[in-house]
Design a protein around this motif. Structure first.
Motif, mmCIF file in Angstrom:
data_model
loop_
_atom_site.group_PDB
_atom_site.id
_atom_site.type_symbol
_atom_site.label_atom_id
_atom_site.label_comp_id
_atom_site.label_asym_id
_atom_site.label_seq_id
_atom_site.Cartn_x
_atom_site.Cartn_y
_atom_site.Cartn_z
ATOM 1 N N GLY A 157 0.828 -1.204 0.000
ATOM 2 C CA GLY A 157 0.000 0.000 0.000
ATOM 3 C C GLY A 157 0.861 1.252 0.000
ATOM 4 N N SER A 158 1.903 1.237 0.800
ATOM 5 C CA SER A 158 2.797 2.392 0.861
ATOM 6 C C SER A 158 3.403 2.655 -0.517
ATOM 7 C CB SER A 158 3.866 2.095 1.915
ATOM 8 O OG SER A 158 4.900 3.013 1.858
ATOM 9 N N LEU A 159 3.796 1.566 -1.214
ATOM 10 C CA LEU A 159 4.353 1.721 -2.561
ATOM 11 C C LEU A 159 3.293 2.209 -3.546
ATOM 12 C CD1 LEU A 159 6.472 -1.542 -2.617
ATOM 13 C CD2 LEU A 159 7.403 0.746 -2.925
ATOM 14 N N GLY A 167 9.167 2.196 0.320
ATOM 15 C CA GLY A 167 9.449 0.772 0.499
ATOM 16 C C GLY A 167 10.482 0.488 1.566
ATOM 17 N N VAL A 168 11.291 1.485 1.917
ATOM 18 C CA VAL A 168 12.354 1.240 2.888
ATOM 19 C C VAL A 168 12.298 2.258 4.032
ATOM 20 C CG1 VAL A 168 14.837 1.031 3.215
ATOM 21 C CG2 VAL A 168 13.813 0.257 1.070
ATOM 22 N N VAL A 169 12.221 3.556 3.688
ATOM 23 C CA VAL A 169 12.302 4.581 4.735
ATOM 24 C C VAL A 169 11.063 4.556 5.636
ATOM 25 C CG1 VAL A 169 12.442 7.046 5.180
ATOM 26 C CG2 VAL A 169 13.768 6.038 3.332
ATOM 27 N N ILE A 170 9.884 4.581 5.025
ATOM 28 C CA ILE A 170 8.661 4.631 5.838
ATOM 29 C C ILE A 170 8.520 3.377 6.711
ATOM 30 C CG2 ILE A 170 6.135 4.644 5.711
ATOM 31 C CD1 ILE A 170 6.361 6.603 3.403
ATOM 32 N N PRO A 171 8.676 2.162 6.147
ATOM 33 C CA PRO A 171 8.627 0.983 7.029
ATOM 34 C C PRO A 171 9.692 1.045 8.108
ATOM 35 C CG PRO A 171 8.565 0.300 4.740
ATOM 36 C CD PRO A 171 8.821 1.767 4.738
ATOM 37 N N GLY A 172 10.884 1.510 7.735
ATOM 38 C CA GLY A 172 11.969 1.584 8.703
ATOM 39 C C GLY A 172 11.594 2.475 9.880
#
Lengths: 253, 503
Positions: free
Chosen positions: B351-353, B375-380
């Motif tokens: 969803g974020s992507l 895909g990387v920063v927000i989940p992180g």
């Protein structure tokens, strides 16, 4: 009413023409058929004026509410009418699949009329001798991107929905691929490929679901919903049952 | 005649009123005081039974008796929400059991073969060995499809139960000192479970799993500087590769389960050493644990719970179809099917992507691929906040005291509001991951939904935060369950005919 009477007469004439026509070429029969066709077309024109002209123009040349039907052909008219997409209830309305608005005879007449407006694709004859594996390959490559590999359909953006193919009969499938309704592109398959695709779609329609309830065949979205909305509450219920209060013991560390 | 103790510190084992249990000296004294001669004989020189001889033999060689006794006498607080963690553990056991069965038949190889099984449309198709073996599992192996479906459904509810357990721990403040380390371990378990789910989803090598792997590849390669190395380590080259299946297989059946099992042992061991937290009800105090002994109480609750958990997943696996890979077809790079989602628990990442606007800034001459931020920063960021929450909360509240009694969720409005907002954010992202299916279902164009989700992703968590905070504050004005007057409120008729509360 008059339209219907005319239509009845026309159909009777067609039926008679078919019944009496021996193997062609028989000039007499050909003339009969042409005359009968003409009556069907006339009946279609009546229906068209009553139901379609407001949008498509009095002679099907197009209007503010709908595109020109000149050259749309029998395939297009038959597809739109049998799948209930036409007549649209109001200009600007979304085109949706629904039960057909007319009976078979009326559709035949309207189709004959639209076909008479200009040369366009005829209703395809989709043979039943399709080969499943070929059909599967063609479907994966050309159709799965919009209709889902399972044929369950999906939204494809712009407000368009590539409908589920659960109700499509071989003729509808053939027509759709030739005309490319709405957001769907038109395809130019040969007869055999068309038969193969139709065979595969028919296979999907009553393919067994050995795993149990197919939950819409839309994949992880439905599965996740079941897991979170049914599985998790069931497990919470189970823990509520298990954790009945007994006489508590006490432990001092 | 005491077994050697191997230098372990003797722990007092006490009965409910604090007397040492199984203390022969005391029993002897008691018997003598009663003048019970036969009991004195038996206690002073007991004739060991056969069972005692065996256990005695074992104890002499292992010194385990003390530990077993402590275990059997361990007290479990009696609240349903404490069972969620157990259910997660049972799901893991079921996953290992069904998964082991699946490995007997699964072939982790991308080499090509020709399908010759019973599913008509695929007969003659060129498919990978992996896909072929999963089809064989589904159609030819006895109970294979059931095992597959139970395995997959268990994975689906497993993560849901972990999230529920984690929420319980979060909202009641069970992670506070001295349990911060166990929170970190639990958080590790969640990430391992997600990784397990994702690698497992990729193994059948069908059209959907291949699409998921492609997205993971694009997220991995989007990391600036090290991305290509990370991606090539996981996938063995530019996607699609033949190498990623065997690699994911090793991760899925060896490395991750081993990590998971190890972390479970640490997780449960710490609960054991530190004792359970408990709600502030009844006789519960900071320095005791009120509940059921493991033996004979909790052992039966847990045993029953295991079978009920197995029943729920067996019911799902037996009745509801999941991941019909024969209908999706084998993975083939140029072919797409839509909708194509990952399993729900990674849906938020998808969803974020999906809703993040395309954005490729160039920083210091390095182009940041558009998958990097969503895909990387927000989940992180999100996962870091959840992971180090005990330390964040300590900073914010300044509460450094140890806690064995739990908060009611509303007692810490800041924590409750933040937790609910984070859950809300994940919920919106997860829904956004299904935007096309929702679009067809709700009859709204995908584009409108995307804008709606972009708005909600920012607005919904804030709204949830404010509402939950306000609700908690108003709830605080009522007494907690243990302080509530028993038997309700007494109303009396007053002189004017109205009602008022009696003291």
């Amino acid at each position: 009413m008059a339209g219907l009477a005319a239509l009845g007469a026309a159909l009777l004439a067609t039926g008679v023409a078919w019944a009496v026509s021996p193997a062609a070429p028989d000039p007499q029969a050909a003339t009969n058929a042409a005359a009968a066709d003409q009556t069907v077309v006339d009946a279609g024109r009546g229906l068209f004026t009553a139901n379609c002209a407001a949008c498509h123009g009095p002679a099907g040349q197009g209007g503010s509410g709908g595109p020109s039907l000149v050259g749309a052909g029998a395939a297009s008219a038959d597809f739109y009418l049998r799948t209930g997409r036409m007549p649209l209830s109001a200009p600007g309305q979304r085109v949706v699949r629904q039960p057909a608005h007319f009976d078979d005879a009326e559709i035949q007449a309207l189709v004959a009329y639209v076909a008479s407006l200009g040369s366009g694709p005829a209703i395809p004859q989709v043979s039943s001798g399709g080969e499943l594996h070929q059909g599967w390959q063609l479907f994966q490559a050309n159709c799965a991107a919009c209709h889902n590999a399972t044929g369950a359909g999906n939204a494809i953006g712009g407000g368009y929905v590539a409908v589920g193919l659960g109700n499509a009969d071989p003729t509808t499938i053939g027509e759709a691929t030739i005309i490319g309704p709405g957001a769907m592109p038109a395809f130019a398959f040969d007869d055999q490929s068309l038969a193969d695709i139709a065979a595969y779609i028919r296979f999907l329609q009553d393919a067994p679901t050995p795993g149990g309830a197919p939950i819409g065949q839309v994949g992880p979205v439905a599965e996740g919903f079941i897991g979170v909305a049914i599985g998790l509450p069931l497990l919470i219920l189970v823990s509520l049952l298990a954790a009945r209060r007994g006489k508590p013991e006490e432990q001092n560390p | 005649m005491k077994a050697p103790r191997f230098g372990r510190r003797e722990r007092p084992v006490v009965d409910p009123i604090g007397r040492p249990l199984n203390d022969p000296a005391r029993e002897l004294r008691d018997a003598e005081a009663r003048g019970d001669a036969s009991a004195v004989d038996v206690i002073a020189d007991p004739e060991p039974t056969e069972l005692e001889r065996i256990t005695g033999w074992l104890d002499e060689r292992t010194g385990l008796a003390g530990l077993v006794r402590t275990t059997l006498r361990k007290v479990f607080p009696d609240h349903w929400s404490f069972l969620l963690g157990e259910i997660a553990l049972f799901c893991f056991i079921i996953l290992v059991a069904t998964g082991t069965f699946l490995t007997f038949f699964f072939v982790p190889s991308a080499s090509q073969t020709t399908y010759a099984g019973p599913y008509p449309p695929l007969q003659g198709a060129t498919v990978s060995e992996a896909y072929n073996s999963v089809l064989r599992l589904s159609f030819d192996v006895k109970a294979g499809l059931l095992m597959r479906q139970v395995h997959h459904w268990t994975a689906v509810v497993f993560v849901a139960v972990i999230v529920a357990h984690l929420s319980r721990v979060f909202f009641t403040g069970a992670f506070r000192r001295p349990r911060e380390i166990n929170w970190l371990i639990g958080f590790g378990l969640l990430t391992f479970a997600l990784a397990e789910g994702f690698t497992g989803y990729s193994l059948p090598d069908d059209l959907l799993s291949g699409t998921g792997a492609r997205i993971a590849y694009s997220a991995a390669i989007s990391i600036p500087l090290i991305g290509p190395y990370v991606a090539s380590l996981l996938f063995g080259g530019e996607f699609p590769t033949a190498a990623f299946l065997p690699r994911f297989f090793v991760l899925h059946v060896m490395l991750l389960p081993a990590l998971f099992a190890g972390a479970i042992v640490a997780h449960v061991g710490l609960v054991f050493l530190q004792k359970h937290t408990q709600f502030r009800v009844g006789r519960a105090r900071e320095d005791n644990v009120v509940g059921r002994h493991f033996w004979p109480g909790q052992a039966f609750v847990s045993g029953g719970l295991f079978f009920l958990t197995a029943a729920v997943v067996a019911l799902l696996g037996g009745l509801v179809q999941i991941n019909p890979i024969w209908a999706y077809g084998p993975f083939d790079a140029p072919i797409v099917s839509s909708p194509a989602q990952p399993d729900w628990y990674v849906g938020w990442l998808d969803g974020s992507l999906r809703i993040f606007p395309p954005f490729e800034p160039v920083i210091l001459g390095i182009t940041i691929p558009s998958a990097f931020v969503p895909g990387v920063v927000i989940p992180g960021i999100l996962f870091t906040i959840v992971g180090i929450w005990p330390f964040i909360e300590r900073r914010v509240t300044g509460d450094r005291a140890p806690h064995n009694l739990l908060d009611w969720p509303w007692e810490s409005p800041f924590r409750a509001a933040t937790g609910a907002a984070i859950l809300g954010l994940f919920a919106i992202l997860t829904l956004a991951g299904g935007n096309d299916v929702l679009s067809a279902f709700l009859d709204l164009p995908i584009e409108s939904l995307t804008w709606l989700f972009r708005f909600l992703v920012l607005a919904f968590p804030i709204a949830v935060w404010l509402v939950v905070y306000a609700l908690c504050r108003s709830r605080q004005r009522y007494p907690a369950p243990d302080e509530r007057p028993k038997g309700g409120i007494r109303l009396v008729r007053n002189a004017t005919g109205g009602w008022e509360e009696a003291e």
